[in-house]
Design a protein around this motif. Sequence first.
Motif, PDB file in Angstrom:
ATOM      1  N   GLN A  24      28.624  29.382  19.802  1.00 40.62           N
ATOM      2  CA  GLN A  24      27.262  28.834  19.753  1.00 40.62           C
ATOM      3  C   GLN A  24      27.290  27.316  19.573  1.00 40.62           C
ATOM      4  OE1 GLN A  24      24.949  30.971  16.871  1.00 40.62           O
ATOM      5  NE2 GLN A  24      25.117  32.903  17.973  1.00 40.62           N
ATOM      6  N   LEU A  25      28.211  26.815  18.775  1.00 41.60           N
ATOM      7  CA  LEU A  25      28.333  25.370  18.597  1.00 41.60           C
ATOM      8  C   LEU A  25      28.742  24.681  19.891  1.00 41.60           C
ATOM      9  CD1 LEU A  25      30.031  25.033  15.098  1.00 41.60           C
ATOM     10  CD2 LEU A  25      27.745  24.275  15.752  1.00 41.60           C
ATOM     11  N   GLN A  26      29.640  25.302  20.638  1.00 47.40           N
ATOM     12  CA  GLN A  26      30.052  24.729  21.925  1.00 47.40           C
ATOM     13  C   GLN A  26      28.877  24.687  22.901  1.00 47.40           C
ATOM     14  OE1 GLN A  26      33.441  27.239  22.899  1.00 47.40           O
ATOM     15  NE2 GLN A  26      34.852  25.551  22.473  1.00 47.40           N
ATOM     16  N   ARG A  32      22.528  18.732  22.188  1.00 46.32           N
ATOM     17  CA  ARG A  32      22.376  17.715  21.141  1.00 46.32           C
ATOM     18  C   ARG A  32      22.563  16.321  21.718  1.00 46.32           C
ATOM     19  NH1 ARG A  32      25.662  14.607  18.313  1.00 46.32           N
ATOM     20  NH2 ARG A  32      27.482  15.580  19.220  1.00 46.32           N
ATOM     21  N   LYS A  33      23.576  16.156  22.559  1.00 51.47           N
ATOM     22  CA  LYS A  33      23.819  14.845  23.159  1.00 51.47           C
ATOM     23  C   LYS A  33      22.662  14.439  24.057  1.00 51.47           C
ATOM     24  CE  LYS A  33      28.862  15.024  23.111  1.00 51.47           C
ATOM     25  NZ  LYS A  33      30.070  15.103  23.916  1.00 51.47           N
ATOM     26  N   LYS A  34      22.155  15.390  24.836  1.00 47.13           N
ATOM     27  CA  LYS A  34      21.044  15.100  25.733  1.00 47.13           C
ATOM     28  C   LYS A  34      19.791  14.749  24.938  1.00 47.13           C
ATOM     29  CE  LYS A  34      18.728  17.958  28.835  1.00 47.13           C
ATOM     30  NZ  LYS A  34      18.747  18.997  29.857  1.00 47.13           N
ATOM     31  N   LEU A  39      15.455  10.891  23.255  1.00 44.27           N
ATOM     32  CA  LEU A  39      14.771  10.151  22.192  1.00 44.27           C
ATOM     33  C   LEU A  39      14.858   8.655  22.430  1.00 44.27           C
ATOM     34  CD1 LEU A  39      13.343  10.121  19.430  1.00 44.27           C
ATOM     35  CD2 LEU A  39      15.609  10.065  18.386  1.00 44.27           C
ATOM     36  N   CYS A  40      16.023   8.154  22.788  1.00 46.63           N
ATOM     37  CA  CYS A  40      16.206   6.729  23.051  1.00 46.63           C
ATOM     38  C   CYS A  40      15.339   6.284  24.223  1.00 46.63           C
ATOM     39  CB  CYS A  40      17.675   6.447  23.342  1.00 46.63           C
ATOM     40  SG  CYS A  40      18.033   4.711  23.621  1.00 46.63           S
ATOM     41  N   THR A  41      15.317   7.058  25.288  1.00 46.92           N
ATOM     42  CA  THR A  41      14.502   6.722  26.454  1.00 46.92           C
ATOM     43  C   THR A  41      13.028   6.715  26.099  1.00 46.92           C
ATOM     44  OG1 THR A  41      16.161   7.731  27.882  1.00 46.92           O
ATOM     45  CG2 THR A  41      13.990   7.378  28.833  1.00 46.92           C
ATOM     46  N   THR A  42      12.587   7.678  25.321  1.00 41.99           N
ATOM     47  CA  THR A  42      11.186   7.747  24.913  1.00 41.99           C
ATOM     48  C   THR A  42      10.789   6.525  24.099  1.00 41.99           C
ATOM     49  OG1 THR A  42      11.332  10.160  24.877  1.00 41.99           O
ATOM     50  CG2 THR A  42       9.484   9.166  23.706  1.00 41.99           C
TER      51      THR A  42
END
Length: 74
Positions: A24-26, A32-34, A39-42
Amino acid sequence: GTIVDRIDYNIQNVATSVEEGFKQLQKAEPTRKKGGMVLCTTVLVILCFVMIYSPIDPQRVIAMIGLGYGTDSS
């Protein structure tokens, strides 16, 4: 014998749970990275709109910064 059997059963359950959690973590890592990029783009888009539609006079901002461009210094 029964205590040893219970310990063995619990160890097997823990091993299975750890393997499932690792899978599940994989799967969650790319999401998470996406999410950080989104957030940065927003934030950047919102800042662009604020800058474009801001009623602030650019010459006044430059004067406040202390660059002196566009102001009469005499």
